[in-house]
Each structure stands twice: as C-alpha cells, then as structure tokens.
Design a protein around this motif. Sequence first.
Motif, PDB file in Angstrom:
ATOM      1  N   LEU A   1      -6.530   8.455   6.710  1.00 44.28           N
ATOM      2  CA  LEU A   1      -6.666   7.023   6.951  1.00 44.28           C
ATOM      3  C   LEU A   1      -6.247   6.214   5.725  1.00 44.28           C
ATOM      4  N   LEU A   2      -6.636   6.669   4.543  1.00 46.30           N
ATOM      5  CA  LEU A   2      -6.208   5.992   3.315  1.00 46.30           C
ATOM      6  C   LEU A   2      -4.687   6.037   3.161  1.00 46.30           C
ATOM      7  N   LEU A   3      -4.093   7.186   3.484  1.00 45.07           N
ATOM      8  CA  LEU A   3      -2.638   7.307   3.395  1.00 45.07           C
ATOM      9  C   LEU A   3      -1.946   6.378   4.384  1.00 45.07           C
ATOM     10  N   GLY A   4      -2.478   6.296   5.612  1.00 42.97           N
ATOM     11  CA  GLY A   4      -1.876   5.416   6.606  1.00 42.97           C
ATOM     12  C   GLY A   4      -1.983   3.950   6.234  1.00 42.97           C
ATOM     13  N   GLU A   5      -3.149   3.533   5.740  1.00 43.77           N
ATOM     14  CA  GLU A   5      -3.314   2.140   5.334  1.00 43.77           C
ATOM     15  C   GLU A   5      -2.424   1.802   4.142  1.00 43.77           C
ATOM     16  N   LEU A   6      -2.222   2.762   3.253  1.00 41.31           N
ATOM     17  CA  LEU A   6      -1.317   2.539   2.131  1.00 41.31           C
ATOM     18  C   LEU A   6       0.122   2.353   2.611  1.00 41.31           C
ATOM     19  N   GLY A   7       0.518   3.125   3.624  1.00 42.22           N
ATOM     20  CA  GLY A   7       1.862   2.956   4.181  1.00 42.22           C
ATOM     21  C   GLY A   7       2.050   1.605   4.840  1.00 42.22           C
ATOM     22  N   VAL A   8       1.051   1.158   5.600  1.00 42.35           N
ATOM     23  CA  VAL A   8       1.149  -0.160   6.239  1.00 42.35           C
ATOM     24  C   VAL A   8       1.169  -1.268   5.185  1.00 42.35           C
ATOM     25  N   PHE A   9       0.330  -1.139   4.160  1.00 41.32           N
ATOM     26  CA  PHE A   9       0.303  -2.131   3.088  1.00 41.32           C
ATOM     27  C   PHE A   9       1.646  -2.212   2.366  1.00 41.32           C
TER      28      PHE A   9
END
Length: 408
Positions: free
Chosen positions: A85-93
């Motif tokens: 989840l942290l990796l995905g949110e970092l990608g969206v950011f």
Amino acid sequence: MEGGNSPSLQLQQLPLATAAVSVQPHTDSFSYKENLIGALLAIFGHLVSSIALNLQKYSHIRLAGSKDPRAYFRTKTWWSGFLLLLLGELGVFSSYAFAPLSLIVPLSAVSVVASAIIGIIFIKEKWKPKEFLRRYVLSFVGCGLAVVGTYLLVTFGPNSHEKMTAENITRHLVSWPFLLYMLVEIIVFCLLLYFYKERNANYIVIILLLVALLGSMTVVTVKAVAGMILVSIQGSLQLDSPIFYIMLVCMAATAVYQATFLAQASQLYDSAQISSIGYILSTTAAISAGATFYLDFMGEDVLHICMFALGCLIAFLGVFLITRNRKKPVPFEPYISMDAMPGMQNMHDKGIAVQPDLKASFSYGALENNDSMPEIYTPATLPIVQEQHGPKGVSAPPYRVLEHSKKE
C-alpha cells in the motif's frame, strides 16, 4: 540599400525560423513522454494499492473465520499488504509531478477494476460455473468500459506542462479564476455542511459532495508538493519557499477531513454506492479544480476535449456497472429476540444494545465483506414461540425455545 539588405535579412531569419519549427515537435514529444510516465505511475500505483487492500482484507477474513488468537497486525499477510500500500501510494503521488492533474485523477478507475478482478479470482471461495456469467456479466462489461475509458483518457488527455516552481504556484494561487472558483466552492461547502450538521440531511450525495470538494483541494496541493519536490531534485531548490509548506499543510488538513467524512458515509451506506458515486463526484470536482488552477485545458482543441470528456463518461459508466453488481450485505440475525419476552424491559429504547449490531462490519478496502464470508459462519436462528397468557393467577412461561431432535 534597403532592397539589397532584404535578401540578407531573409537569409539570416531563415535558420531562426527553421530552428523554431524544429523545437516544437521535440516539445510535444517530451510532453507526451511526461504524460505517459505519469499515467503509467498512476496505473501502477492504483493496481498495487488494490492488491494491498485485498491482501489486508484477506488477512482479516482468515482471522475472523479461524480460531487464531493473533491480532491482524501480527500476520505476515497484513504487513505485506501494508508495504504494498505504501508503494502504491508513492507511485500515485509521484505521478502528479509528471502529468496534468486532470489526466491523473480519472485513472483511479483502475483501482475499482483491479479490485473487481481480484475479488472474483482470489477472494471468492464458492461459486457455481453455471451462475458465473449470469452473476458477473455486468462486472465484465464494466471492466471493459473502464479500460476503454482509461485508454481514451491517456490518449486525449491534456498536454499542458509547467514547472511547479514557487513563483508559478503563487501566480496561480492569486489568479482571479481560481479565487472565484474558491469563493464558489467555499459557499457550496458551507451550505452542504449546514444541511448535513444542522438539518440532519444524511443523504449520500451531500456527504460525498463534501468529500469531493475537499478532495479537489487535496489533489491540487498534492500536485504542487510533488511538482516542487521534482523540481528540487532536478537542481532548482523549491523546498525553502513558504508556499511549499503552505501547500503541504493544506494537503494534510484536507486529506484528514476528507477521510473523516468518508468514514461517516461508510457507516451509513453501502461501500458499492460510495465507490461509484464518490468516484464520479470526486473526479468531476478534481478536473474542475485542475482546469481552473493549473489551466490544464488551455490551448487544447475542441476534439481532444470532447474525446477526453467521452473517456470520462465511459469510465464513469464502467465503474457504476462494476459496483452495481455487488452483493448487498445481509445483516446477522439475533439468536433470541428480546422484544418477544413479555414484561422484559426493552433496553434498545434507552440506546443500550443487548447484542451489538455487526452490520457486516468486515469491510476493508475496496470490496465488500459478505462476498467473501463462507456460509458456515452465518449464525443460526432459534425459532421462538410466543405463549398466550392463561387466566388470572396462572403464571405462564414468558417464552419457549423449541429443541431440534437428532433426526432434524
């Protein structure tokens, strides 16, 4: 002299004109590459976030259906989902730093599509092959429409790119179109908040409009913060500007209040309705904010704007069909109805619950919980038979529970 100088001036101006013409295709190509990088980062981020949320949900379901005394945060599955989840949110950011805001926001439909596919393949424990197509045909059609809409969004998305420097952000912040937009949004937000808090208008549209208005400001500030970080990494430091920290504080504040209203909506309404209506309202509000603040559609021709709008509508329809087909949650039935006992004080009248109303509370992530719960965990209901009171002075048992025989 003038006639003799004109050919030489034309010869001197010819290379400049040629150079100016040659620069424009390079700029368009670079802008398209930035759009593609931003879109791929957003798609990757939403896809990984969906996998992460479903992993965490799977961890909750497994613990709820077993006698494992461990808490959810002591399982490897839950922590794997948290890291993803942290990796995905970092990608969206990161995607907001490359592509225009109006292009990144509608791509959140990828999360709904991924959640639907993951839920059908991995989370579903029981389904009959004969009922598969009949039950999930709308989901498949919705996924196809969402993919088509995403393709149109990426292909015909706005191509405006501007370095997110402190000077440019400040200039956009004090521009009269954005100030007018903010005035209208504040008035609408205050009116909706008044009806929601004072008039108890707990309609799903009102709550999700509050979420959408806050979310439009969240994505505006997210793009500013992500863009300024990218410019700082490229060599021009922007983190020492006050506007960076103003945007950072606004991003955190709007995100917190947005999550608060979203949690209140999840307590009153089904997650499928929140997903579809929230996606449509939030995307519309965010695109309007991006077009006003960052001027995303400045210089775009009518054809590209119409095709982009068509892609949004197709994505909206796809998300609606995906969430429309989800199973409605069935609340648990109580074992014994306390209201059926004559002379028993009704504790519900005083707001004290005898047995907590679970309301199918295993809700986590983008999918519904009841689709994944096996039928063996549904509690049985004991039949209650009311006894008529006899003559005066003869006491009768207040209730009687039928016992099942071994044959039954």
